[in-house]
Motif scaffolding. Sequence first.
Motif, PDB file in Angstrom:
ATOM      1  N   TYR A 105     -58.513 -58.666  11.309  1.00 61.85           N
ATOM      2  CA  TYR A 105     -58.655 -59.726  12.311  1.00 61.85           C
ATOM      3  C   TYR A 105     -59.455 -60.925  11.798  1.00 61.85           C
ATOM      4  O   TYR A 105     -59.878 -61.755  12.584  1.00 61.85           O
ATOM      5  CB  TYR A 105     -59.346 -59.171  13.556  1.00 61.85           C
ATOM      6  CG  TYR A 105     -58.451 -58.399  14.491  1.00 61.85           C
ATOM      7  CD1 TYR A 105     -57.633 -59.059  15.410  1.00 61.85           C
ATOM      8  CD2 TYR A 105     -58.416 -57.014  14.464  1.00 61.85           C
ATOM      9  CE1 TYR A 105     -56.816 -58.353  16.266  1.00 61.85           C
ATOM     10  CE2 TYR A 105     -57.598 -56.291  15.320  1.00 61.85           C
ATOM     11  CZ  TYR A 105     -56.801 -56.968  16.219  1.00 61.85           C
ATOM     12  OH  TYR A 105     -55.990 -56.265  17.078  1.00 61.85           O
ATOM     13  N   ARG A 106     -59.649 -61.029  10.494  1.00 65.31           N
ATOM     14  CA  ARG A 106     -60.511 -62.094   9.971  1.00 65.31           C
ATOM     15  C   ARG A 106     -59.990 -63.490  10.304  1.00 65.31           C
ATOM     16  O   ARG A 106     -60.786 -64.427  10.488  1.00 65.31           O
ATOM     17  CB  ARG A 106     -60.699 -61.932   8.459  1.00 65.31           C
ATOM     18  CG  ARG A 106     -59.436 -62.047   7.635  1.00 65.31           C
ATOM     19  CD  ARG A 106     -59.697 -61.708   6.169  1.00 65.31           C
ATOM     20  NE  ARG A 106     -58.518 -61.825   5.329  1.00 65.31           N
ATOM     21  CZ  ARG A 106     -57.575 -60.903   5.222  1.00 65.31           C
ATOM     22  NH1 ARG A 106     -57.685 -59.779   5.918  1.00 65.31           N
ATOM     23  NH2 ARG A 106     -56.533 -61.075   4.442  1.00 65.31           N
ATOM     24  N   ARG A 107     -58.682 -63.662  10.386  1.00 61.11           N
ATOM     25  CA  ARG A 107     -58.138 -64.984  10.723  1.00 61.11           C
ATOM     26  C   ARG A 107     -58.429 -65.331  12.180  1.00 61.11           C
ATOM     27  O   ARG A 107     -58.695 -66.490  12.496  1.00 61.11           O
ATOM     28  CB  ARG A 107     -56.628 -65.010  10.461  1.00 61.11           C
ATOM     29  CG  ARG A 107     -56.272 -64.925   8.980  1.00 61.11           C
ATOM     30  CD  ARG A 107     -54.776 -65.037   8.765  1.00 61.11           C
ATOM     31  NE  ARG A 107     -54.439 -64.967   7.340  1.00 61.11           N
ATOM     32  CZ  ARG A 107     -53.203 -64.985   6.856  1.00 61.11           C
ATOM     33  NH1 ARG A 107     -52.169 -65.068   7.703  1.00 61.11           N
ATOM     34  NH2 ARG A 107     -52.994 -64.916   5.552  1.00 61.11           N
ATOM     35  N   GLU A 108     -58.373 -64.336  13.043  1.00 54.77           N
ATOM     36  CA  GLU A 108     -58.735 -64.578  14.435  1.00 54.77           C
ATOM     37  C   GLU A 108     -60.219 -64.891  14.561  1.00 54.77           C
ATOM     38  O   GLU A 108     -60.623 -65.716  15.375  1.00 54.77           O
ATOM     39  CB  GLU A 108     -58.383 -63.340  15.278  1.00 54.77           C
ATOM     40  CG  GLU A 108     -56.919 -62.968  15.287  1.00 54.77           C
ATOM     41  CD  GLU A 108     -56.047 -64.042  15.897  1.00 54.77           C
ATOM     42  OE1 GLU A 108     -56.479 -64.668  16.884  1.00 54.77           O
ATOM     43  OE2 GLU A 108     -54.940 -64.278  15.377  1.00 54.77           O
ATOM     44  N   LEU A 109     -61.021 -64.250  13.727  1.00 55.23           N
ATOM     45  CA  LEU A 109     -62.465 -64.467  13.771  1.00 55.23           C
ATOM     46  C   LEU A 109     -62.810 -65.901  13.404  1.00 55.23           C
ATOM     47  O   LEU A 109     -63.762 -66.486  13.943  1.00 55.23           O
ATOM     48  CB  LEU A 109     -63.169 -63.493  12.821  1.00 55.23           C
ATOM     49  CG  LEU A 109     -64.685 -63.410  12.911  1.00 55.23           C
ATOM     50  CD1 LEU A 109     -65.111 -62.884  14.268  1.00 55.23           C
ATOM     51  CD2 LEU A 109     -65.232 -62.512  11.804  1.00 55.23           C
ATOM     52  N   ALA A 110     -62.032 -66.495  12.501  1.00 62.62           N
ATOM     53  CA  ALA A 110     -62.281 -67.876  12.090  1.00 62.62           C
ATOM     54  C   ALA A 110     -62.135 -68.847  13.255  1.00 62.62           C
ATOM     55  O   ALA A 110     -62.728 -69.937  13.246  1.00 62.62           O
ATOM     56  CB  ALA A 110     -61.329 -68.260  10.958  1.00 62.62           C
ATOM     57  N   LYS A 111     -61.385 -68.458  14.283  1.00 63.02           N
ATOM     58  CA  LYS A 111     -61.168 -69.342  15.432  1.00 63.02           C
ATOM     59  C   LYS A 111     -62.335 -69.315  16.411  1.00 63.02           C
ATOM     60  O   LYS A 111     -62.430 -70.180  17.277  1.00 63.02           O
ATOM     61  CB  LYS A 111     -59.881 -68.925  16.165  1.00 63.02           C
ATOM     62  CG  LYS A 111     -58.623 -68.965  15.303  1.00 63.02           C
ATOM     63  CD  LYS A 111     -57.434 -68.431  16.083  1.00 63.02           C
ATOM     64  CE  LYS A 111     -56.185 -68.368  15.209  1.00 63.02           C
ATOM     65  NZ  LYS A 111     -55.032 -67.776  15.957  1.00 63.02           N
ATOM     66  N   VAL A 112     -63.180 -68.311  16.291  1.00 59.15           N
ATOM     67  CA  VAL A 112     -64.289 -68.148  17.245  1.00 59.15           C
ATOM     68  C   VAL A 112     -65.620 -68.037  16.503  1.00 59.15           C
ATOM     69  O   VAL A 112     -66.473 -67.210  16.839  1.00 59.15           O
ATOM     70  CB  VAL A 112     -64.059 -66.912  18.146  1.00 59.15           C
ATOM     71  CG1 VAL A 112     -62.976 -67.193  19.165  1.00 59.15           C
ATOM     72  CG2 VAL A 112     -63.680 -65.687  17.315  1.00 59.15           C
ATOM     73  N   ARG A 113     -65.796 -68.875  15.488  1.00 60.81           N
ATOM     74  CA  ARG A 113     -67.019 -68.807  14.674  1.00 60.81           C
ATOM     75  C   ARG A 113     -68.247 -69.309  15.408  1.00 60.81           C
ATOM     76  O   ARG A 113     -69.375 -68.971  15.050  1.00 60.81           O
ATOM     77  CB  ARG A 113     -66.816 -69.602  13.382  1.00 60.81           C
ATOM     78  CG  ARG A 113     -65.916 -68.920  12.373  1.00 60.81           C
ATOM     79  CD  ARG A 113     -65.750 -69.747  11.121  1.00 60.81           C
ATOM     80  NE  ARG A 113     -65.044 -70.995  11.396  1.00 60.81           N
ATOM     81  CZ  ARG A 113     -64.726 -71.896  10.487  1.00 60.81           C
ATOM     82  NH1 ARG A 113     -65.094 -71.712   9.228  1.00 60.81           N
ATOM     83  NH2 ARG A 113     -64.068 -72.995  10.809  1.00 60.81           N
ATOM     84  N   ARG A 114     -68.043 -70.143  16.421  1.00 62.02           N
ATOM     85  CA  ARG A 114     -69.188 -70.663  17.160  1.00 62.02           C
ATOM     86  C   ARG A 114     -69.952 -69.507  17.818  1.00 62.02           C
ATOM     87  O   ARG A 114     -69.373 -68.642  18.450  1.00 62.02           O
ATOM     88  CB  ARG A 114     -68.719 -71.642  18.232  1.00 62.02           C
ATOM     89  CG  ARG A 114     -69.858 -72.353  18.936  1.00 62.02           C
ATOM     90  CD  ARG A 114     -69.332 -73.302  19.999  1.00 62.02           C
ATOM     91  NE  ARG A 114     -70.414 -74.025  20.643  1.00 62.02           N
ATOM     92  CZ  ARG A 114     -70.260 -74.816  21.710  1.00 62.02           C
ATOM     93  NH1 ARG A 114     -69.044 -74.969  22.233  1.00 62.02           N
ATOM     94  NH2 ARG A 114     -71.291 -75.440  22.240  1.00 62.02           N
TER      95      ARG A 114
END
Length: 253
Positions: A63-72
């Motif tokens: 899920y690392r690509r999804e995690l990049a969308k919610v880094r805040r």
Amino acid sequence: MDITQFFLLFAGGLLAGFINVMAGGAGFMTFPLLLAAGMTEIEANASNFVAVLPANVVGSVVYRRELAKVRRHLGLRLGLAAAGGLLGSFILISTGQEAFRAVIPWLLLFATLSFALGPWLKNKLERDFAFDGSRWLWLSFLLEFLVFVYGGYFGLGMGIVMFAIYAIFSQMTIHEANAIRNVTITLMTLISIAIFAQAGVIRWVPSLVMMGGAMTGGYFTAKIAMRVPQVAVRRGILVWAVCLTALSFWRYH
């Protein structure tokens, strides 16, 4: 450990890998298996952290690509996971788990209802009271910290509560929420394992056998989960949450 226990623990880990990547809470299935291998309750609980760790690790990678969308706020959430896991694990070592057993079913019932009603509650608040969850982030973070304390203590069902919190206080998709859930629980679990290892309550051989199964199950489930529609994933999680809650009432009451 005989050959029957070996295959039982490996098969239990395999199923745990599937369940934990999709929804969390597989510990109520793996925990009795570890007890059946001759462990005390605290040993089974501590060893369970080791056994199911790969499911969250693999989930974090997939899920690392999804995690990049919610880094805040990710750094803050990781900090809360570390602090909460540390506190919860120290409480377990200091007090034991007998008192906690009595409230586990009720906590899981609350978690299941929260997950089931989370989207409805969020929509109602937004429609009737102009509720904006982003304005209440401090409350979301406080609740997340409490969940991590619980997770460091016992951890069963914590993923379900986290999904409910994300549903109410954020605009994240189910896959984005899964990404954050996996990476924060992984960190919390590693810290808890370190504390339990220092206390000498982990039985390593049975744990590693079950870990092998969990690693296999977690990898293939994470790949599948990314291709499944959000509605289907949510329904699957809810079905497991209901089963988990019913099983906990049967076992502990």
